[in-house]
Scaffold this motif. Structure first.
Motif, PDB file in Angstrom:
ATOM      1  N   HIS A  38       1.135  -2.307   2.486  1.00 19.54           N
ATOM      2  CA  HIS A  38       2.222  -1.348   2.632  1.00 19.54           C
ATOM      3  C   HIS A  38       2.340  -0.577   1.324  1.00 19.54           C
ATOM      4  CE1 HIS A  38       5.995   0.082   4.386  1.00 19.54           C
ATOM      5  NE2 HIS A  38       6.445   0.074   3.148  1.00 19.54           N
ATOM      6  N   ARG A  79       4.243   2.355  -1.012  1.00 13.42           N
ATOM      7  CA  ARG A  79       5.500   3.069  -1.214  1.00 13.42           C
ATOM      8  C   ARG A  79       5.335   4.017  -2.390  1.00 13.42           C
ATOM      9  NH1 ARG A  79      10.572   0.277   0.774  1.00 13.42           N
ATOM     10  NH2 ARG A  79      11.395   1.850  -0.616  1.00 13.42           N
ATOM     11  N   GLN A 137       6.352   6.283   2.347  1.00 10.40           N
ATOM     12  CA  GLN A 137       5.664   5.011   2.573  1.00 10.40           C
ATOM     13  C   GLN A 137       4.634   5.170   3.678  1.00 10.40           C
ATOM     14  OE1 GLN A 137       8.483   2.030   3.773  1.00 10.40           O
ATOM     15  NE2 GLN A 137       9.546   3.418   5.133  1.00 10.40           N
ATOM     16  N   LEU A 148       1.355   2.625   5.848  1.00 13.34           N
ATOM     17  CA  LEU A 148       0.490   1.454   5.956  1.00 13.34           C
ATOM     18  C   LEU A 148      -0.925   1.914   5.672  1.00 13.34           C
ATOM     19  CD1 LEU A 148       1.969  -0.225   9.138  1.00 13.34           C
ATOM     20  CD2 LEU A 148       2.365  -0.842   6.753  1.00 13.34           C
ATOM     21  N   GLU A 165       2.865  -5.360  -0.737  1.00 12.47           N
ATOM     22  CA  GLU A 165       3.454  -4.043  -0.931  1.00 12.47           C
ATOM     23  C   GLU A 165       3.081  -3.544  -2.312  1.00 12.47           C
ATOM     24  OE1 GLU A 165       7.815  -2.793  -0.165  1.00 12.47           O
ATOM     25  OE2 GLU A 165       7.663  -3.184  -2.332  1.00 12.47           O
TER      26      GLU A 165
END
Length: 83
Positions: free
Chosen positions: A4, A6, A19, A21, A73
């Motif tokens: 993920h 951001r 953001q 994926l 993330e």
């Protein structure tokens, strides 16, 4: 692996996305950054090595040698100064 991503502040503004994926073969944050730069366009401009930026892995500040894991993330943001 799936991660993920951001983006914050001026990086988010330049990319037009906060953001996403991403599927990657990168093993470290530095390799991931290079992979994203390879997308070209705004990614190359705002994430290129000529740009000072910070990264966080799972919400902890990290260096480029931080190791990625499936589902992690990674956040990229410009350096912050205060006064």
């Amino acid at each position: 692996m799936n991660i993920h991503l951001r983006y914050f502040a001026s990086i988010r503004e330049a990319l037009g996305v906060g953001q996403e994926l991403w599927q990657t073969q990168a093993q470290t944050v530095a390799q991931l950054r290079q992979e994203l730069v390879g997308r070209g366009g705004a990614y190359a401009d705002v994430l290129g090595q000529h740009r000072a930026l910070r990264a966080a892995l799972n919400q902890d500040l990290c260096e480029g040698n931080a190791v990625l894991q499936d589902g992690c993330e990674v956040a990229f943001f410009p350096p912050v100064t205060g006064g």
